[in-house]
Design a protein around this motif. Structure first.
Motif, PDB file in Angstrom:
ATOM      1  N   GLY A  47      19.576  40.431  42.537  1.00 47.51           N
ATOM      2  CA  GLY A  47      20.024  40.728  43.897  1.00 47.51           C
ATOM      3  C   GLY A  47      20.406  39.461  44.639  1.00 47.51           C
ATOM      4  O   GLY A  47      19.607  38.517  44.712  1.00 47.51           O
ATOM      5  N   PRO A  48      21.615  39.380  45.183  1.00 49.53           N
ATOM      6  CA  PRO A  48      22.023  38.183  45.921  1.00 49.53           C
ATOM      7  C   PRO A  48      21.201  38.014  47.194  1.00 49.53           C
ATOM      8  O   PRO A  48      20.851  38.996  47.847  1.00 49.53           O
ATOM      9  CB  PRO A  48      23.493  38.440  46.239  1.00 49.53           C
ATOM     10  CG  PRO A  48      23.653  39.927  46.180  1.00 49.53           C
ATOM     11  CD  PRO A  48      22.675  40.414  45.170  1.00 49.53           C
ATOM     12  N   HIS A  49      20.913  36.768  47.533  1.00 53.64           N
ATOM     13  CA  HIS A  49      20.164  36.479  48.757  1.00 53.64           C
ATOM     14  C   HIS A  49      21.110  36.284  49.940  1.00 53.64           C
ATOM     15  O   HIS A  49      20.823  36.719  51.044  1.00 53.64           O
ATOM     16  CB  HIS A  49      19.311  35.219  48.574  1.00 53.64           C
ATOM     17  CG  HIS A  49      18.303  35.342  47.473  1.00 53.64           C
ATOM     18  ND1 HIS A  49      17.230  36.195  47.549  1.00 53.64           N
ATOM     19  CD2 HIS A  49      18.235  34.744  46.261  1.00 53.64           C
ATOM     20  CE1 HIS A  49      16.528  36.114  46.439  1.00 53.64           C
ATOM     21  NE2 HIS A  49      17.104  35.239  45.635  1.00 53.64           N
ATOM     22  N   HIS A  50      22.236  35.627  49.682  1.00 54.15           N
ATOM     23  CA  HIS A  50      23.195  35.344  50.762  1.00 54.15           C
ATOM     24  C   HIS A  50      24.582  35.816  50.333  1.00 54.15           C
ATOM     25  O   HIS A  50      25.100  35.392  49.296  1.00 54.15           O
ATOM     26  CB  HIS A  50      23.215  33.847  51.074  1.00 54.15           C
ATOM     27  CG  HIS A  50      24.179  33.486  52.171  1.00 54.15           C
ATOM     28  ND1 HIS A  50      24.715  32.237  52.328  1.00 54.15           N
ATOM     29  CD2 HIS A  50      24.724  34.239  53.177  1.00 54.15           C
ATOM     30  CE1 HIS A  50      25.539  32.230  53.375  1.00 54.15           C
ATOM     31  NE2 HIS A  50      25.556  33.434  53.896  1.00 54.15           N
ATOM     32  N   ILE A  51      25.160  36.696  51.135  1.00 54.85           N
ATOM     33  CA  ILE A  51      26.488  37.253  50.874  1.00 54.85           C
ATOM     34  C   ILE A  51      27.419  36.815  51.994  1.00 54.85           C
ATOM     35  O   ILE A  51      27.027  36.819  53.176  1.00 54.85           O
ATOM     36  CB  ILE A  51      26.437  38.802  50.822  1.00 54.85           C
ATOM     37  CG1 ILE A  51      25.496  39.273  49.714  1.00 54.85           C
ATOM     38  CG2 ILE A  51      27.836  39.397  50.633  1.00 54.85           C
ATOM     39  CD1 ILE A  51      25.193  40.775  49.770  1.00 54.85           C
ATOM     40  N   VAL A  52      28.644  36.443  51.644  1.00 52.68           N
ATOM     41  CA  VAL A  52      29.681  36.195  52.646  1.00 52.68           C
ATOM     42  C   VAL A  52      30.732  37.300  52.520  1.00 52.68           C
ATOM     43  O   VAL A  52      31.237  37.563  51.419  1.00 52.68           O
ATOM     44  CB  VAL A  52      30.333  34.809  52.477  1.00 52.68           C
ATOM     45  CG1 VAL A  52      31.612  34.702  53.312  1.00 52.68           C
ATOM     46  CG2 VAL A  52      29.357  33.709  52.905  1.00 52.68           C
ATOM     47  N   ASP A  53      31.025  37.970  53.629  1.00 52.76           N
ATOM     48  CA  ASP A  53      32.050  39.019  53.691  1.00 52.76           C
ATOM     49  C   ASP A  53      33.263  38.428  54.405  1.00 52.76           C
ATOM     50  O   ASP A  53      33.248  38.243  55.624  1.00 52.76           O
ATOM     51  CB  ASP A  53      31.485  40.235  54.441  1.00 52.76           C
ATOM     52  CG  ASP A  53      32.456  41.411  54.498  1.00 52.76           C
ATOM     53  OD1 ASP A  53      33.548  41.307  53.905  1.00 52.76           O
ATOM     54  OD2 ASP A  53      32.110  42.420  55.137  1.00 52.76           O
ATOM     55  N   LEU A  54      34.305  38.107  53.618  1.00 59.93           N
ATOM     56  CA  LEU A  54      35.508  37.463  54.170  1.00 59.93           C
ATOM     57  C   LEU A  54      36.427  38.491  54.818  1.00 59.93           C
ATOM     58  O   LEU A  54      36.743  39.517  54.221  1.00 59.93           O
ATOM     59  CB  LEU A  54      36.267  36.742  53.055  1.00 59.93           C
ATOM     60  CG  LEU A  54      35.608  35.509  52.427  1.00 59.93           C
ATOM     61  CD1 LEU A  54      36.504  34.966  51.322  1.00 59.93           C
ATOM     62  CD2 LEU A  54      35.329  34.430  53.477  1.00 59.93           C
ATOM     63  N   ALA A  55      36.903  38.187  56.026  1.00 56.72           N
ATOM     64  CA  ALA A  55      37.744  39.113  56.788  1.00 56.72           C
ATOM     65  C   ALA A  55      37.047  40.466  56.853  1.00 56.72           C
ATOM     66  O   ALA A  55      37.560  41.497  56.422  1.00 56.72           O
ATOM     67  CB  ALA A  55      39.144  39.211  56.184  1.00 56.72           C
ATOM     68  N   SER A  56      35.862  40.437  57.424  1.00 51.26           N
ATOM     69  CA  SER A  56      34.931  41.582  57.375  1.00 51.26           C
ATOM     70  C   SER A  56      35.383  42.782  58.185  1.00 51.26           C
ATOM     71  O   SER A  56      34.879  43.889  57.974  1.00 51.26           O
ATOM     72  CB  SER A  56      33.569  41.127  57.906  1.00 51.26           C
ATOM     73  OG  SER A  56      33.700  40.677  59.251  1.00 51.26           O
ATOM     74  N   GLY A  57      36.320  42.587  59.111  1.00 53.46           N
ATOM     75  CA  GLY A  57      36.699  43.706  59.976  1.00 53.46           C
ATOM     76  C   GLY A  57      35.489  44.178  60.767  1.00 53.46           C
ATOM     77  O   GLY A  57      34.701  43.379  61.280  1.00 53.46           O
ATOM     78  N   THR A  58      35.301  45.489  60.821  1.00 54.92           N
ATOM     79  CA  THR A  58      34.188  46.048  61.599  1.00 54.92           C
ATOM     80  C   THR A  58      32.952  46.308  60.736  1.00 54.92           C
ATOM     81  O   THR A  58      32.000  46.912  61.202  1.00 54.92           O
ATOM     82  CB  THR A  58      34.628  47.350  62.300  1.00 54.92           C
ATOM     83  OG1 THR A  58      35.093  48.280  61.310  1.00 54.92           O
ATOM     84  CG2 THR A  58      35.733  47.088  63.305  1.00 54.92           C
ATOM     85  N   GLY A  59      32.993  45.855  59.464  1.00 51.31           N
ATOM     86  CA  GLY A  59      31.752  45.833  58.688  1.00 51.31           C
ATOM     87  C   GLY A  59      31.613  46.822  57.555  1.00 51.31           C
ATOM     88  O   GLY A  59      30.501  47.008  57.046  1.00 51.31           O
ATOM     89  N   ALA A  60      32.702  47.459  57.112  1.00 53.39           N
ATOM     90  CA  ALA A  60      32.579  48.430  56.008  1.00 53.39           C
ATOM     91  C   ALA A  60      31.904  47.789  54.799  1.00 53.39           C
ATOM     92  O   ALA A  60      30.965  48.349  54.222  1.00 53.39           O
ATOM     93  CB  ALA A  60      33.958  48.966  55.622  1.00 53.39           C
ATOM     94  N   GLY A  61      32.382  46.615  54.406  1.00 52.08           N
ATOM     95  CA  GLY A  61      31.808  45.935  53.252  1.00 52.08           C
ATOM     96  C   GLY A  61      30.414  45.413  53.543  1.00 52.08           C
ATOM     97  O   GLY A  61      29.502  45.532  52.720  1.00 52.08           O
ATOM     98  N   THR A  62      30.228  44.833  54.719  1.00 50.27           N
ATOM     99  CA  THR A  62      28.920  44.290  55.099  1.00 50.27           C
ATOM    100  C   THR A  62      27.823  45.327  54.923  1.00 50.27           C
ATOM    101  O   THR A  62      26.781  45.057  54.302  1.00 50.27           O
ATOM    102  CB  THR A  62      28.950  43.800  56.569  1.00 50.27           C
ATOM    103  OG1 THR A  62      29.834  42.675  56.670  1.00 50.27           O
ATOM    104  CG2 THR A  62      27.574  43.403  57.050  1.00 50.27           C
ATOM    105  N   PHE A  63      28.043  46.530  55.439  1.00 49.14           N
ATOM    106  CA  PHE A  63      26.978  47.534  55.411  1.00 49.14           C
ATOM    107  C   PHE A  63      26.857  48.209  54.048  1.00 49.14           C
ATOM    108  O   PHE A  63      25.748  48.567  53.630  1.00 49.14           O
ATOM    109  CB  PHE A  63      27.167  48.541  56.546  1.00 49.14           C
ATOM    110  CG  PHE A  63      27.126  47.874  57.891  1.00 49.14           C
ATOM    111  CD1 PHE A  63      25.984  47.201  58.300  1.00 49.14           C
ATOM    112  CD2 PHE A  63      28.231  47.860  58.728  1.00 49.14           C
ATOM    113  CE1 PHE A  63      25.940  46.525  59.522  1.00 49.14           C
ATOM    114  CE2 PHE A  63      28.196  47.206  59.949  1.00 49.14           C
ATOM    115  CZ  PHE A  63      27.043  46.539  60.338  1.00 49.14           C
ATOM    116  N   ALA A  64      27.974  48.339  53.324  1.00 51.59           N
ATOM    117  CA  ALA A  64      27.885  48.851  51.954  1.00 51.59           C
ATOM    118  C   ALA A  64      27.083  47.893  51.078  1.00 51.59           C
ATOM    119  O   ALA A  64      26.274  48.311  50.240  1.00 51.59           O
ATOM    120  CB  ALA A  64      29.287  49.048  51.376  1.00 51.59           C
ATOM    121  N   LEU A  65      27.287  46.591  51.285  1.00 51.02           N
ATOM    122  CA  LEU A  65      26.556  45.586  50.510  1.00 51.02           C
ATOM    123  C   LEU A  65      25.076  45.565  50.892  1.00 51.02           C
ATOM    124  O   LEU A  65      24.207  45.394  50.033  1.00 51.02           O
ATOM    125  CB  LEU A  65      27.194  44.212  50.709  1.00 51.02           C
ATOM    126  CG  LEU A  65      28.567  44.056  50.050  1.00 51.02           C
ATOM    127  CD1 LEU A  65      29.325  42.885  50.657  1.00 51.02           C
ATOM    128  CD2 LEU A  65      28.438  43.884  48.532  1.00 51.02           C
TER     129      LEU A  65
END
Length: 279
Positions: free
Chosen positions: A44-62
């Motif tokens: 499991g990754p400890h630190h994730i960077v979401d590039l051009a995250s927009g409103t967070g679809a990827g952030t919250f899925a991750l």
């Protein structure tokens, strides 16, 4: 146009963009979850960077996939990042999310730490210099860190092929009419990122294409409406007059032919993800 009007115009564009990003996340949540499940992570990754995250679809899925992780969400839009922070707070993960406002087309990126996973969904094809961006990500990643590039094969389709009744095939002609616009403004859309990742010093570990064919959702009407409104702006100059009239009937939310009144909409789209490891 005065500075005040420009500011208002950008806020309006920001708001429209945020709406379609939120709808995309809502309607295609299972689709994105399937991609995060597939990612070839060794732990499991400890630190994730979401590039051009927009409103967070990827952030919250991750964060759903890796609930112990911390995410740095990077975007050029303060409005998108504000919305993302509000969502993070509402979900109870505010302390796990940091937002950074930055233009990723700049040669120098802000300090984003040393992530072990970088996620770029529907963003790499917008980069002014994608090769430079890929090299920057490689330098950013922790040793053996993973980079996930998710790209879509154009905008989704919604209408049956024989719709609308008076102008069957309208949606395909609408997409065809935007090809010149997209070739000029986003030339890397639809590219094969594998060779570019390899050239930037990554080892590509896997590639997956996830197709959505016929997905239905309570919000599909609003999603279709917002997507077709955006396509109209890019295609208006190329469309036949009869097609433009038929399209405007679909986009008239108060009219009898409004797309919001249709019960035959279904999302048809696909996304491809490349998983690449920093050597």
């Amino acid at each position: 146009m005065t500075h005040t009007h420009e500011h208002g115009h950008h806020q309006h564009q920001d708001s429209e963009q945020a709406e379609i990003l939120d709808l995309d996340a809502e309607v295609l949540a299972d689709h994105v979850a399937a991609i995060t499940e597939w990612l070839p992570v060794k732990s499991g990754p400890h630190h994730i960077v979401d590039l051009a995250s927009g409103t967070g679809a990827g952030t919250f899925a991750l964060l759903d996939r890796f609930p112990e992780a911390h995410v740095t969400a990077v975007d050029a839009s303060p409005g998108h990042l504000r919305r993302l922070r509000e969502k993070a707070s509402a979900r109870g993960v505010g302390e796990q999310v940091r937002t950074v406002q930055a233009d990723l087309d700049h040669a120098t990126w802000p300090d984003l730490g040393t992530p072990d996973l970088v996620w770029a969904s529907a963003s790499m094809h917008h980069m002014a210099d994608p090769d430079r961006a890929l090299r920057t990500v490689r330098d950013l990643l922790a040793p053996h860190g993973l980079f996930a590039v998710v790209e879509l094969a154009g905008m989704p389709r919604f209408l049956p092929e024989d719709a609308p009744a008076d102008r069957p095939g309208l949606e395909e002609r609408l997409h065809a009419a935007t090809e010149h616009f997209h070739a000029e403004h986003v030339p890397h859309r639809g590219a094969d990122w594998g060779p570019m990742l390899t050239a930037a010093g990554f080892a590509v570990e896997g590639r997956l294409t996830v197709a959505v064919d016929g997905s239905r959702h309570a919000s599909i009407g609003r999603y279709a409406l917002t997507a077709l409104q955006r396509l109209r702006a890019a295609a208006a100059a190329e469309l036949a007059a009869e097609d433009l009239i038929a399209l405007d009937r679909l986009l008239d939310t108060h009219g009898p032919h409004s797309i919001l009144r249709r019960d035959d909409l279904a999302v048809r789209t696909e996304r491809t993800v490349w998983a690449a490891r920093r050597d």
